[in-house]
Design a protein around this motif. Structure first.
Motif, short mmCIF file in Angstrom:
data_model
loop_
_atom_site.label_atom_id
_atom_site.label_comp_id
_atom_site.label_asym_id
_atom_site.label_seq_id
_atom_site.Cartn_x
_atom_site.Cartn_y
_atom_site.Cartn_z
N GLU A 147 25.86 39.44 39.10
CA GLU A 147 27.11 38.98 38.46
C GLU A 147 27.61 40.03 37.47
N THR A 181 28.36 42.51 42.25
CA THR A 181 29.35 41.48 41.94
C THR A 181 30.10 41.10 43.21
N MET A 299 28.77 29.18 39.35
CA MET A 299 28.43 30.59 39.46
C MET A 299 27.01 30.74 40.02
N GLN A 323 36.41 34.04 43.39
CA GLN A 323 35.00 33.75 43.08
C GLN A 323 34.69 32.27 43.36
#
Length: 613
Positions: A147, A181, A299, A323
């Motif tokens: 991340e 990422t 996440m 995302q």
């Protein structure tokens, strides 16, 4: 199990991929990245969610001498990540604030004794001197910074603790680092490289296309009911995530879905930590659950069978939207990214930017993010082309988003724009008054409401000059003028004001092109028809698949792990279809590595009714 000699690549990395994870070949750019890191090189990896990022550091950690140290902000998920690795036979552990002294001490001893392959750490642990001293005493194979966009203040999820990670290279100069990422524009990409001191690293940028996700954006019209229709008609019994902007909206939406027969759990920062953890655990472990959440949720969620991600409010940036929608369809099967978007979203987001903390540069960054998100919503072109272009990647129309399936028209909205701007001008300049969109539209439609009469607005020359459009159409005009910055919004009540660009329209120096929405029912039907269904199981395989799922559910419950930690649906479908009769045949199925074959092989054969060997 198929012998490694049948592989086209017989490196240590390829053998590890086959032996541990049960796959015969790498995907995309995985092989090049892995070999670069195995050789001791630094890497900055941009790869979409579901693209196989974790293998890019897990395999080098298994091949190189020492322990792979993974820096991740996902404290709530570390246990599941470690459980999944241990089920593969990988020696994994974690250190974070959820553990007591004895638990931490045990992991530290395993690290020092060389009994770990991977150690997961939260970024704040690396600001504690005792952790740094611990790492000094062990052998580190690599540092993986997951991340990595969290280091970027230009990005959408900045975490101050990530700024200290640039010191890893200074303290351990000979240890390779890999930063990963799933989203990064060129600006974010550059900032990650600078802040993590990765300027000399090799950069790997995979395609950001997720062809199995169908992107759909539609005008708000009672959004909770629109969502319910989507779930009932297209995603009955499916797991999914619904994102809302406020905690209150999260609670109301979860209650609404539950009252209508859909099991939905709320998730936001206002809930106590125990409730959040419980709801997250249920989402991961139970089938067909819906979580309604603020952006605080999701996440790093590794749940492969999330079939839809819905937004009831406009995301603040394309990066955030990408995302969040990327949490759908990690298994590669067809999934939906659905967004309901309206005039009030634009007004609210503009107001939030104007009142946000920070300097003018920060507000300009927020405005740039919002402008890009609005452009995606208002485009008459392919959504996927627009989305990938934001990340600097070229593509062709996908044929599987709403604008491809039911192309919207572009129409000349110059005259309606002039009428609306004239109404704002008359109020602002002649009457020294400012009003929101509702009052302006009532004036244009010639509605003699009590508010119109109270302010004598029926005497304005623009009163009733806009009857060629309906109220919803006028709201669309206002929304699109706001998106194009041809009109502005200010104050707590979202009053409309002229901008510097308004003059060009009023003086007939600028044409205004607007998007006309296709019929929503037609669009929804086309979208449903166009989504490719998973390959249907045969009449013989379908009940076998259900037996395997029941066996998996029992195993997962017994071990206290999510079902996908045992096996993904994709693997069970292949087993059900091929119906292997021996352990050797079962070992050829994708996703069945040595550890899982030894642990579950005979149970699967028994479930199938086959014979072991």
């Amino acid at each position: 199990m198929a012998s490694p000699e049948t592989l086209t690549e017989t490196s240590d990395a390829a053998r590890t991929l086959h032996r541990v994870f049960g796959y015969d070949s790498f995907r995309g750019g995985q092989q090049e990245i892995i070999e670069h890191v195995v050789a001791g090189g630094d890497a900055l990896v941009l790869m979409p969610t579901g693209g196989g990022k974790s293998l890019c550091y897990q395999i080098p950690a298994l091949v190189r001498k020492g322990v792979g140290v993974v820096v991740s902000p996902l404290i709530a998920l570390m246990q599941d990540q470690v459980d999944a690795l241990r089920d593969l036979g990988v020696r994994a552990g974690f250190l974070n604030s959820t553990q007591d002294f004895d638990e931490r001490r045990l992991v530290e001893q395993e690290f020092l004794a060389g009994e770990l392959d991977l150690l997961y750490l939260a970024p704040e642990r690396l600001r504690v001197e005792s952790t740094l001293n611990l790492l000094d005493r062990g052998t580190i194979a690599l540092f993986a910074i997951d991340e990595a966009h969290c280091v970027s203040q230009w990005g959408h999820d900045f975490r101050p603790d990530y700024l200290g990670l640039s010191e890893l290279h200074e303290r351990w100069p000979d240890v390779p680092r890999i930063a990963l990422t799933a989203t990064a524009t060129k600006a974010t990409h550059a900032e990650i490289a600078t802040r993590l001191n990765l300027k000399d690293a090799k950069h790997f940028v995979a395609s950001f296309d997720r062809p199995n996700i169908q992107y759909r954006i539609e005008p708000k019209n009672e959004p909770k009911k629109q969502l319910l229709e989507l779930l009932r008609t297209e995603h009955k019994g499916d797991a999914g995530i619904v994102y809302c902007l406020s905690r209150a909206s999260v609670e109301k939406t979860a209650e609404f879905l539950t009252a209508n027969g859909i099991t939905a759990l709320p998730y936001h920062a206002g809930l106590d930590a125990r409730t959040r953890a419980e709801h997250q655990a249920r989402f991961l472990r139970e089938e067909g659950l819906v979580v309604v959440a603020t952006i605080a949720f999701g996440m790093g969620i590794d749940k492969p069978d999330v079939r839809f991600v819905a937004h009831l409010d406009l995301p603040k940036s394309v990066e955030g939207y990408y995302q969040e929608t990327g949490r759908a369809g990690r298994d590669g099967l067809p999934s939906t990214a659905w967004l309901a978007y309206g005039l009030q979203d634009v007004v609210q987001q503009r107001k939030m930017i104007d009142t946000s903390e920070g300097d003018d540069a920060h507000r300009r960054r927020l405005a740039t993010h919002l402008d890009a998100m609005l452009a995606l919503c208002e485009t008459v072109e392919c959504r996927r082309v627009q989305l990938l272009a934001y990340f600097g990647q070229e593509s062709t129309p996908c044929g599987n988003c709403d604008t491809c399936l039911t192309p919207p028209e572009s129409w000349d909205g110059t005259v309606p724009a002039q009428k609306l701007l004239s109404a704002v001008f008359r109020l602002q300049r002649e009457r020294r008054q400012k009003f929101g969109a509702g009052q302006i539209i009532d004036i244009l439609l010639g509605k003699k409401t009590s508010k119109v009469i109270q302010h004598d607005h029926d005497s304005l020359t623009v009163f009733g000059i806009g009857t060629e459009l309906t109220e919803p159409e006028w709201r669309g005009v206002v929304r699109q003028l706001l998106a194009q910055r041809l009109i502005g919004v200010e104050g707590d009540y979202g009053t409309l004001v002229l901008t510097d660009a308004s003059a060009g329209v009023l003086r007939k120096e600028r044409e205004v092109r607007l998007r006309r929405e296709p019929e929503r029912v037609a669009k929804a039907r086309a979208a449903k028809a166009a989504r490719p269904a998973p390959v249907e199981l045969s009449a013989e395989a379908a009940p076998v698949f259900e037996r395997l799922r029941a066996w998996r559910a029992a195993q997962a419950k017994e071990q206290g792990v999510p079902p996908y930690v045992i096996f993904h649906d994709k693997t069970l479908r292949q087993i059900a279809t091929e119906s292997p009769k021996t352990l050797a045949e079962l070992g050829t199925v994708s996703g069945v590595g040595e550890s899982k074959l030894a642990k579950y092989g005979q149970q699967i054969l028994d479930t199938l009714g086959g014979q072991g060997s």
